[in-house]
Write an enzyme that holds these catalytic residues in place. Structure first.
Site, PDB file in Angstrom:
ATOM      1  N   ASP A  12       0.856  -1.180   0.000  1.00 47.11           N
ATOM      2  CA  ASP A  12       0.000   0.000   0.000  1.00 47.11           C
ATOM      3  C   ASP A  12       0.900   1.242   0.000  1.00 47.11           C
ATOM      4  O   ASP A  12       2.087   1.156   0.329  1.00 47.11           O
ATOM      5  CB  ASP A  12      -0.867  -0.043   1.270  1.00 47.11           C
ATOM      6  CG  ASP A  12      -1.664   1.227   1.468  1.00 47.11           C
ATOM      7  OD1 ASP A  12      -2.396   1.613   0.538  1.00 47.11           O
ATOM      8  OD2 ASP A  12      -1.541   1.839   2.558  1.00 47.11           O
ATOM      9  N   ASP A  14      -0.309   5.237   0.811  1.00 48.09           N
ATOM     10  CA  ASP A  14      -0.578   6.216   1.879  1.00 48.09           C
ATOM     11  C   ASP A  14      -0.619   5.567   3.259  1.00 48.09           C
ATOM     12  O   ASP A  14      -1.370   4.619   3.491  1.00 48.09           O
ATOM     13  CB  ASP A  14      -1.913   6.932   1.632  1.00 48.09           C
ATOM     14  CG  ASP A  14      -1.854   7.846   0.418  1.00 48.09           C
ATOM     15  OD1 ASP A  14      -0.764   7.991  -0.174  1.00 48.09           O
ATOM     16  OD2 ASP A  14      -2.901   8.414   0.065  1.00 48.09           O
ATOM     17  N   ASP A 197      -1.898  -0.560   5.970  1.00 49.54           N
ATOM     18  CA  ASP A 197      -2.212   0.089   7.252  1.00 49.54           C
ATOM     19  C   ASP A 197      -3.705   0.164   7.558  1.00 49.54           C
ATOM     20  O   ASP A 197      -4.070   0.622   8.634  1.00 49.54           O
ATOM     21  CB  ASP A 197      -1.642   1.517   7.277  1.00 49.54           C
ATOM     22  CG  ASP A 197      -2.413   2.452   6.342  1.00 49.54           C
ATOM     23  OD1 ASP A 197      -2.645   2.063   5.187  1.00 49.54           O
ATOM     24  OD2 ASP A 197      -2.800   3.549   6.780  1.00 49.54           O
TER      25      ASP A 197
END
Ligand SMILES: [Mg+2]
Length: 266
Positions: A12, A14, A197
Site C-alpha cells: 500500500d 498512503d 495500514d
C-alpha cells in the site's frame, strides 16, 4: 533459464510506504535498495489511480512493473472500457435518496483545488487523483447511523464501500487481493510479502505468505486479523516508511534473502 523470483512485495502507499502526512518514503530507502539489489519486484497496491501510481513508480525507479490501482479494481494497464465503471458508480450514487447522498463528498463532487486541500497534494497531483476509472473515494460528514444506511443502500446496487486510511472508497467489489492474484500468476514468486495500514489492505495482508500491518497513528488501529495469531501477520511499532523499512529488512533477513544478489544483474 531465468531463476525463479524469490520474493514479490505488495505494498500500500498512503500511511504505509508513504508517510501519512508528508507522502515521503525517504525513511524506507535502505529496504527499497535491498529489494532492488536482490531483484525482488515491488508491486504498488493502492486506492490511487493509474496516472498517480505510474508517477510514483517513476519516482521510485520501478516503472514497467505491474501495479494494483484503485483498491484492486484494476491493474496499471487499464482496460479500455474501464471508465464505464466509474460512470456507473457516480450514477448509482446520484440515485440514492437525498438524505443518504448528501453527507458523501466524492472526488467527483470536488474540483482539483478541493482534492488538493483535503489530501495535501499539489494541484497537479490532485487532478491525477481525480482521473478515476473504477472507484470513488470520498469523505463522510454524516453520523454513523446514516453512514451504515448509505453503505446498505449501495450494497443493494452491487456497490461496496471500503475504508482506507483517509477515505471511504466505493467500487464494484474488487479488493487488492484480486489484483494480487493476477500479479502472482504472472510472476510466480517463491514468497509473497504484503504491507498495509487500513481495512482495505486486510485481504491482501491475509493472502500473502507474510503480512505486515504498518502502524498509522492518524487512524484507528486495524482490528485483529486471523493471521496475527500464527505470526503470519505482524504489526510494526514505527509508523509509515520507518516501520516499512524495519519490517522489510527483518523479513529479508529471516528468509535469508538479505545476502542474495539479483541473478539477472552481474
Ligand atoms: Mg493506506
Amino acid at each position: 533459464m531465468k531463476a525463479a523470483t524469490s520474493l514479490v512485495v505488495f505494498s500500500d502507499l498512503d500511511g504505509t510506504l508513504l508517510d501519512h502526512d508528508t507522502y515521503s518514503w525517504s525513511a524506507a530507502r535502505p529496504a527499497l535498495s535491498a529489494l532492488r539489489r536482490i531483484g525482488a519486484p515491488l508491486i504498488l497496491s493502492s486506492s490511487k489511480t493509474a496516472v498517480e501510481i505510474a508517477k510514483i513508480q517513476k519516482e521510485l525507479g520501478i516503472s514497467g512493473l505491474p501495479a494494483i490501482v484503485e483498491n484492486g479494481a484494476g491493474l496499471l494497464d487499464a482496460r479500455p472500457d474501464a471508465a464505464d465503471d466509474y460512470a456507473r458508480l457516480r450514477l448509482q450514487l446520484d440515485r440514492l435518496p437525498r438524505d443518504l447522498r448528501a453527507p458523501f463528498e466524492g472526488f467527483g463532487d470536488m474540483d482539483a483545488a478541493r482534492v488538493a486541500q483535503i489530501t495535501g497534494l499539489s494541484l497537479g497531483d490532485a487532478a491525477n487523483a481525480k482521473s478515476r476509472a473504477y472507484s470513488e473515494p470520498g469523505l463522510w460528514s454524516g453520523d454513523a447511523q446514516t453512514r451504515a444506511a448509505f453503505i446498505t443502500a449501495l450494497a443493494a446496487q452491487g456497490v461496496s464501500a471500503r475504508e482506507g486510511g483517509r477515505f471511504l472508497t466505493l467500487s464494484f467489489g474488487a479488493t487488492k487481493a484480486d489484483g494480487m492474484a493476477q500479479v502472482i500468476s504472472q510472476l510466480k514468486p517463491r514468497y509473497t510479502l504484503a504491507l498495509g495500514d487500513a481495512p482495505n489492505d486486510a485481504e491482501m495482508l491475509t493472502a500473502a505468505d507474510f503480512g505486515v500491518i504498518v502502524a498509522n497513528p492518524s487512524r484507528a488501529p486495524l482490528p485483529p486479523l486471523s493471521g496475527e495469531r500464527g505470526n503470519q501477520i505482524i504489526r510494526t511499532q514505527h509508523p509509515g516508511p520507518e516501520g516499512w523499512n524495519m519490517a522489510v529488512l527483518a523479513i529479508l533477513k529471516q528468509l535469508d534473502l538479505d545476502q542474495e544478489r539479483d541473478p539477472t544483474h552481474g
